[in-house]
Design an enzyme around this catalytic site. Structure first.
Site, short mmCIF file in Angstrom:
data_model
loop_
_atom_site.label_atom_id
_atom_site.label_comp_id
_atom_site.label_asym_id
_atom_site.label_seq_id
_atom_site.Cartn_x
_atom_site.Cartn_y
_atom_site.Cartn_z
N HIS A 101 0.88 -1.16 0.00
CA HIS A 101 0.00 0.00 0.00
C HIS A 101 0.93 1.22 0.00
O HIS A 101 1.97 1.19 0.65
CB HIS A 101 -0.79 0.14 1.30
CG HIS A 101 -1.82 -0.90 1.57
ND1 HIS A 101 -1.62 -1.93 2.43
CD2 HIS A 101 -3.09 -1.03 1.13
CE1 HIS A 101 -2.72 -2.66 2.52
NE2 HIS A 101 -3.63 -2.14 1.73
N ASP A 104 2.07 2.13 3.50
CA ASP A 104 2.97 1.23 4.27
C ASP A 104 4.40 1.52 3.94
O ASP A 104 5.28 1.35 4.77
CB ASP A 104 2.88 -0.27 3.93
CG ASP A 104 1.55 -0.77 3.60
OD1 ASP A 104 0.65 -0.52 4.38
OD2 ASP A 104 1.44 -1.44 2.56
N GLU A 232 -10.93 -6.71 -4.81
CA GLU A 232 -10.76 -7.77 -3.80
C GLU A 232 -12.02 -7.84 -2.94
O GLU A 232 -12.27 -6.97 -2.12
CB GLU A 232 -9.53 -7.44 -2.95
CG GLU A 232 -9.23 -8.48 -1.90
CD GLU A 232 -7.96 -8.16 -1.12
OE1 GLU A 232 -6.99 -7.64 -1.71
OE2 GLU A 232 -7.96 -8.43 0.09
N GLU A 268 -9.42 -13.54 -1.64
CA GLU A 268 -8.69 -13.79 -0.38
C GLU A 268 -9.40 -14.87 0.43
O GLU A 268 -10.61 -14.79 0.69
CB GLU A 268 -8.59 -12.49 0.43
CG GLU A 268 -7.89 -12.70 1.77
CD GLU A 268 -7.40 -11.42 2.40
OE1 GLU A 268 -6.99 -10.51 1.66
OE2 GLU A 268 -7.43 -11.33 3.63
N HIS A 271 -11.40 -13.83 3.52
CA HIS A 271 -12.58 -13.04 3.16
C HIS A 271 -13.70 -13.96 2.69
O HIS A 271 -14.88 -13.71 2.96
CB HIS A 271 -12.26 -12.04 2.05
CG HIS A 271 -11.26 -11.00 2.44
ND1 HIS A 271 -10.83 -10.03 1.57
CD2 HIS A 271 -10.61 -10.78 3.60
CE1 HIS A 271 -9.96 -9.24 2.18
NE2 HIS A 271 -9.80 -9.69 3.43
N ASP A 296 -5.10 -13.61 -2.57
CA ASP A 296 -4.50 -13.22 -1.30
C ASP A 296 -4.57 -14.46 -0.41
O ASP A 296 -5.65 -14.83 0.06
CB ASP A 296 -5.24 -12.04 -0.67
CG ASP A 296 -4.63 -10.71 -1.08
OD1 ASP A 296 -3.78 -10.70 -2.01
OD2 ASP A 296 -4.99 -9.68 -0.49
N ASP A 309 -6.05 -13.49 9.25
CA ASP A 309 -4.91 -13.42 8.30
C ASP A 309 -3.75 -14.32 8.72
O ASP A 309 -2.60 -13.87 8.79
CB ASP A 309 -4.40 -11.97 8.18
CG ASP A 309 -5.38 -11.08 7.45
OD1 ASP A 309 -6.11 -11.58 6.59
OD2 ASP A 309 -5.38 -9.87 7.74
N ASP A 339 -1.11 -12.40 2.03
CA ASP A 339 -1.72 -11.33 2.83
C ASP A 339 -1.98 -11.92 4.22
O ASP A 339 -3.11 -12.16 4.62
CB ASP A 339 -3.02 -10.86 2.14
CG ASP A 339 -3.54 -9.57 2.75
OD1 ASP A 339 -2.91 -9.07 3.69
OD2 ASP A 339 -4.58 -9.07 2.28
C1 XLS Z 1 -7.88 -6.44 4.16
C2 XLS Z 1 -7.37 -6.68 2.83
C3 XLS Z 1 -6.17 -5.84 2.44
C4 XLS Z 1 -6.01 -5.83 0.96
C5 XLS Z 1 -5.15 -4.73 0.43
O1 XLS Z 1 -8.59 -7.25 4.75
O2 XLS Z 1 -7.08 -8.04 2.69
O3 XLS Z 1 -5.03 -6.29 3.09
O4 XLS Z 1 -5.50 -7.03 0.49
O5 XLS Z 1 -5.66 -3.48 0.73
NI NI Z 2 -6.11 -8.88 1.02
NI NI Z 3 -7.95 -9.31 4.30
#
Ligand code: XLS
Ligand code: NI
Ligand code: NI
Length: 437
Positions: A101, A104, A232, A268, A271, A296, A309, A339
């Protein structure tokens, strides 16, 4: 600069009999699986935000991570030093990609102009380190959720000034991604959703989100950036409801606003779980629409209902993931992006290595197992046979759109009853998968 990981050498592949916890047992970058080197199948990426900015803090306690190369300040110099530590880590690990990001990698300044200068100063070091090590940028993204200005969202904020700020921020993040040769750019919803419908004009907010993405596509074309755009999906957290809640919702949104040609999905694992799906389901939905872009890779915890995560180590998870990825032809611009963050209790620098080695080995095994299942062919054959009634005669006619309800009624009236069904054989198929695990 002193090495950040002085006791670690380049992580080598030593094979399944190795007892070295700092070696790969399964990930052998050059090994050919299903016609392609493992490196090119998996396209592993290290995430900058969790691995180099994660502090280990949680709602009940402060950060715990020991990161000796980081002085904890918000200076550009510290950010640049951190980049060098990150690239030492990624090259010792042997991952070909990384993701960031904007906020970051470089600190936010007092004004947007100062923030952009900070980002440029850090991007110079990112570029130099990419050139020195050969590590590439899988995708960049903008953090449109941490700063208090984004309390009501970014492009879906009730305040048009915030939309403008977010646009300026994404413009810059896109340009830096382009300068660094990024293979893609990701839009994750951040706070694009709502906490309560009582104060929310849902239709207007969704239209603003679509407008924002169209402006991003226009800017991408204006600067000649050829990377892939991703959305995403995530259903909730930090908001009660996120507009890009799952793969099906994202696809519907992209179609409704004529954005589908410009986007693929970045799926992801955790998610998917939060959305009440498996990751395989989300990958299948994306793949079926020709929109499977990137992954991810992480995992949740069955007993914790939030986006924990964690690094993926479950072989069933990686097998099912790679079965679907291979089925849809593998990654083009995307990859397996970790991620994921080490646990708050795993605070030593070396834990970053254990975490990534484990994730990479789990995916390498998943890839090899999935390739073997495909090579064996029984699973695909079973599914094909299951639909055999559609391949000729009545089924083929229906699929070709050459019939009517009236004709189908006449057909059944003549036969009196339909053919009997055959077993779905779930247990047989589960046993078949276990033959390969
Ligand atoms: C948050 C997301 C984030 C994205 C990038 O839950 O996974 O990390 O991958 O902004
Ligand atoms: Ni992510
Ligand atoms: Ni995430």
């Amino acid at each position: 600069m002193k090495p950040a990981f002085p006791s670690i050498q380049r992580i080598a592949y030593e094979g399944v009999n190795s007892k070295n916890s700092l070696a790969f047992k399964h990930y052998n970058a050059e090994e050919i699986v299903a016609g392609k080197a493992m490196r090119d199948h998996l396209r592993f990426a290290v995430v900058y935000w969790h691995s180099f900015r994660g502090t280990g803090s949680d709602p009940f306690g402060a950060g715990t991570m020991q990161r000796p190369w980081d002085d904890g300040s918000q200076s550009v110099r510290n950010a640049q030093r951190r980049v060098r530590a990150a690239f030492e880590f990624i090259s010792k690990l042997g991952a070909p990609y990384y993701c960031w990001h904007d906020r970051d990698v470089a600190p936010e300044g007092k004004t947007l102009a100062e923030t952009n200068r900070n980002l440029d100063a850090v991007a110079e070091v990112l570029k130099a380190e990419q050139q020195r090590t050969g590590i590439k940028l899988l995708w960049g993204t903008a953090n449109l959720f941490s700063h208090p200005r984004y309390v009501h969202g970014a492009s879906t904020s009730c305040n048009a000034e915030i939309f403008a700020y977010a646009a300026a921020q994404v413009k810059k993040a896109l340009e830096v991604t382009h300068v660094l040769g990024g293979a893609g750019y990701t839009f994750w919803g951040g706070r694009e959703g709502y906490q309560t419908l009582l104060n929310t004009d849902l239709k207007r907010e969704q239209e603003h989100l679509a407008k924002f993405l169209h402006l991003a596509v226009a800017h991408k074309q204006a600067i000649g950036f050829k990377g892939q755009f991703y959305i995403e999906p995530k259903p909730k957290e930090p908001t009660k409801h996120q507009y890009d809640s799952d793969a099906a919702a994202c696809l519907n949104f992209l179609r409704e606003y004529d954005l589908l040609p410009h986007f693929k999905l970045n799926i992801e694992t955790n998610h998917a779980t939060l959305a009440g799906h498996t990751v395989q389901h989300e990958l299948e939905v994306a793949g079926a629409a020709g929109a499977l872009g990137s992954i991810d890779a992480n995992t949740g915890d069955e007993l914790l209902g939030w986006d924990t995560d964690q690094f993926p180590t479950n072989i069933y998870l990686t097998t099912y993931t790679m079965l679907t990825v291979l089925k849809y032809g593998g990654f083009k611009t995307g990859g397996v992006n970790f991620d994921a963050k080490v646990r708050r209790e795993s605070f030593e620098p070396i834990d970053l290595f254990y975490a990534h080695i484990g994730g990479m080995d789990a995916f390498a095994r998943g890839l090899k197992i999935a390739a073997a299942i495909r090579q064996d062919g029984r699973l695909a054959e079973f599914v094909m046979q299951r639909y055999a009634s559609w391949d000729a005669g009545l089924g083929a006619k229906i699929e070709a759109g050459k019939t009517t309800f009236r004709e189908l009624e006449a057909y059944v009236l003549k036969r009196g009853e339909a053919d009997a069904n055959v077993s779905g054989r779930q247990e047989y198929l589960e046993n078949l998968i276990n033959e390969f695990i």
